[in-house]
Design an enzyme around this catalytic site. Structure first.
Site, PDB file in Angstrom:
ATOM      1  CE  LYS A 204      -3.772   1.912   2.991  1.00  0.00           C
ATOM      2  NZ  LYS A 204      -4.515   1.656   4.201  1.00  0.00           N
ATOM      3  CE  LYS A 257      -5.853   1.676  -0.502  1.00  0.00           C
ATOM      4  NZ  LYS A 257      -6.032   1.910   0.985  1.00  0.00           N
TER       5      LYS A 257
HETATM    6  C1  PBG Z   1      -7.749   2.451   5.159  1.00  0.00           C
HETATM    7  C2  PBG Z   1      -8.065   2.592   3.518  1.00  0.00           C
HETATM    8  C3  PBG Z   1      -7.832   3.645   2.968  1.00  0.00           C
HETATM    9  C4  PBG Z   1      -8.354   3.327   1.650  1.00  0.00           C
HETATM   10  C5  PBG Z   1      -8.862   1.908   1.928  1.00  0.00           C
HETATM   11  N1  PBG Z   1      -8.552   1.526   2.897  1.00  0.00           N
HETATM   12  C6  PBG Z   1      -7.370   5.047   3.016  1.00  0.00           C
HETATM   13  C7  PBG Z   1      -5.923   5.222   3.334  1.00  0.00           C
HETATM   14  O1  PBG Z   1      -5.199   4.361   3.097  1.00  0.00           O
HETATM   15  O2  PBG Z   1      -5.282   5.997   3.846  1.00  0.00           O
HETATM   16  C8  PBG Z   1      -8.520   4.231   0.518  1.00  0.00           C
HETATM   17  C9  PBG Z   1      -9.120   3.560  -0.799  1.00  0.00           C
HETATM   18  C10 PBG Z   1      -9.527   4.627  -1.739  1.00  0.00           C
HETATM   19  O3  PBG Z   1      -8.638   5.854  -1.988  1.00  0.00           O
HETATM   20  O4  PBG Z   1     -10.415   4.211  -2.489  1.00  0.00           O
HETATM   21  N2  PBG Z   1      -8.843   2.041   6.001  1.00  0.00           N
END
Ligand code: PBG
Length: 338
Positions: A204, A257
């Site tokens: 991530k 992601k």
């Molecule tokens: C954390 C989470 C996030 C997203 C999904 N799970 C926010 C982050 O990591 O700051 C973002 C997903 C998106 O932008 O569609 N709970």
């Protein structure tokens, strides 16, 4: 010796039937996981400004939405909850009647076959908006505001077990804490959920493409950012290390992601860990760009979306979490006359 190609690829392109026959990547509704935002209240269906077509739903709206998703051939949803109140430890996150727990009950009662994935993180639940317990100064060796890894793990394990008890099918920890998968795995096993798979948000990035999500989940960090635990967009070898750690800790599926600026990362993780199913998260900012440009008439939404989703699959993703899922499923079902 390199093979000498004397045939022309063009010969395989001159009719739609021929193009279909030699197509290497096929996009299906069964590849998609649809995100749902859930909040307290009644009769709430609040559109998210920066994500046209995506809503925050109150629990009473979910049965209908779940049926619609399932009837389109989409096999799974992923839930994000907006709690009634936030505090420093995010207590509603593991409450028996928490918003996500209620949502799971309603969806599983309405459509038992629909797979419910739950995002296990703290950022939507904490008053500071960070993904864990933060150093309030009591540890002088760490910067103030730093997300404390080990105390956070205990909370995440409680959240995962609480989601499992409510009926979740897949647990998806998204906080990028060290030891997160191992901690959740053993907590689930002890609680009698050894059959539930863990989909780790293994790779991530600290990405600016999450902007609209933070409006949708009402979870912007109140200070600082997430660069201490999320990855630097400049790195890819680190993605392989992160994935290897999660695999060793017992992750059943991996995730990259965001998706579109990270197709090379998807490809690398896919080729390095071919044994595990790989999920790509086509995030909120990627969705918002397409919607904004299409609303202006600058892009053909349907064509661009299907092209993007196909590229994510071509790069090596087996499944895609995407806000486009319902539209894309319809477009795949009813091909354009041309
Ligand atoms: C954390 C989470 C996030 C997203 C999904 N799970 C926010 C982050 O990591 O700051 C973002 C997903 C998106 O932008 O569609 N709970």
């Amino acid at each position: 010796m390199k093979p000498q190609f004397t045939s022309r690829p063009r010969r395989l392109r001159h009719s739609p039937a021929l193009r279909n026959m030699v197509r290497e990547t096929e996009l299906n509704a069964s590849d998609f996981i649809y995100p749902l935002f859930v909040r307290h209240g009644e009769n709430v269906r609040a559109e998210i400004k920066s994500m046209p077509g995506i809503y925050q739903f109150s629990v009473d709206q979910l049965a209908q939405e779940a049926r619609e998703v399932f009837e389109l051939g989409i096999p799974a949803v992923i839930l994000f909850g907006i709690p009634a109140e936030k505090d420093s430890h995010g207590s509603e996150n593991f409450a028996k009647d928490g918003i996500v727990q209620q949502a799971i009950h309603v969806i599983k009662a309405a459509v038992p076959e629909l797979i419910v994935v739950t995002d296990v993180c703290m950022c939507e639940y904490t008053d500071h908006g960070h993904c864990g317990i933060i150093n309030d100064g009591s540890n002088p060796n760490l910067p103030k505001g730093y997300v404390l890894n080990d105390p956070t793990l205990e909370v995440l394990a409680k959240v995962a077990v609480s989601h499992a008890q409510a009926g979740a099918d897949i647990i998806a920890p998204s906080g990028m804490m060290d030891g997160m998968v191992k901690g959740i795995r053993s907590a689930l096993d002890v609680a009698g959920f050894e059959h539930l798979p863990i989909l780790s948000y293994s790779v991530k990035y600290a990405s600016a493409f999450y902007g609209p999500f933070r409006e949708a989940a009402e979870s912007p960090p109140q200070f600082g950012d997430r660069r201490t635990h999320q990855m630097d967009p400049a790195n890819v070898r680190e993605a392989l290390r992160e994935s290897a750690l999660d695999v060793n800790e017992g992750a059943d599926m991996l995730m990259v992601k965001p998706a579109l600026s990270y197709l090379d990362v998807i490809h690398r993780v896919h080729t390095s860990f071919p044994e595990l199913p790989l999920v790509a998260y086509n995030v909120s900012g990627e969705y918002a760009m397409v919607k904004a440009a299409s609303a202006n008439g600058w892009l053909d939404e349907r064509a661009v979306t299907l092209e993007m989703l196909t590229s994510i699959k071509r790069a090596g993703a087996d499944m895609i979490i995407t806000y486009h899922a319902k539209d894309a499923a319809r477009w795949i079902r009813d091909p354009r006359e041309s």
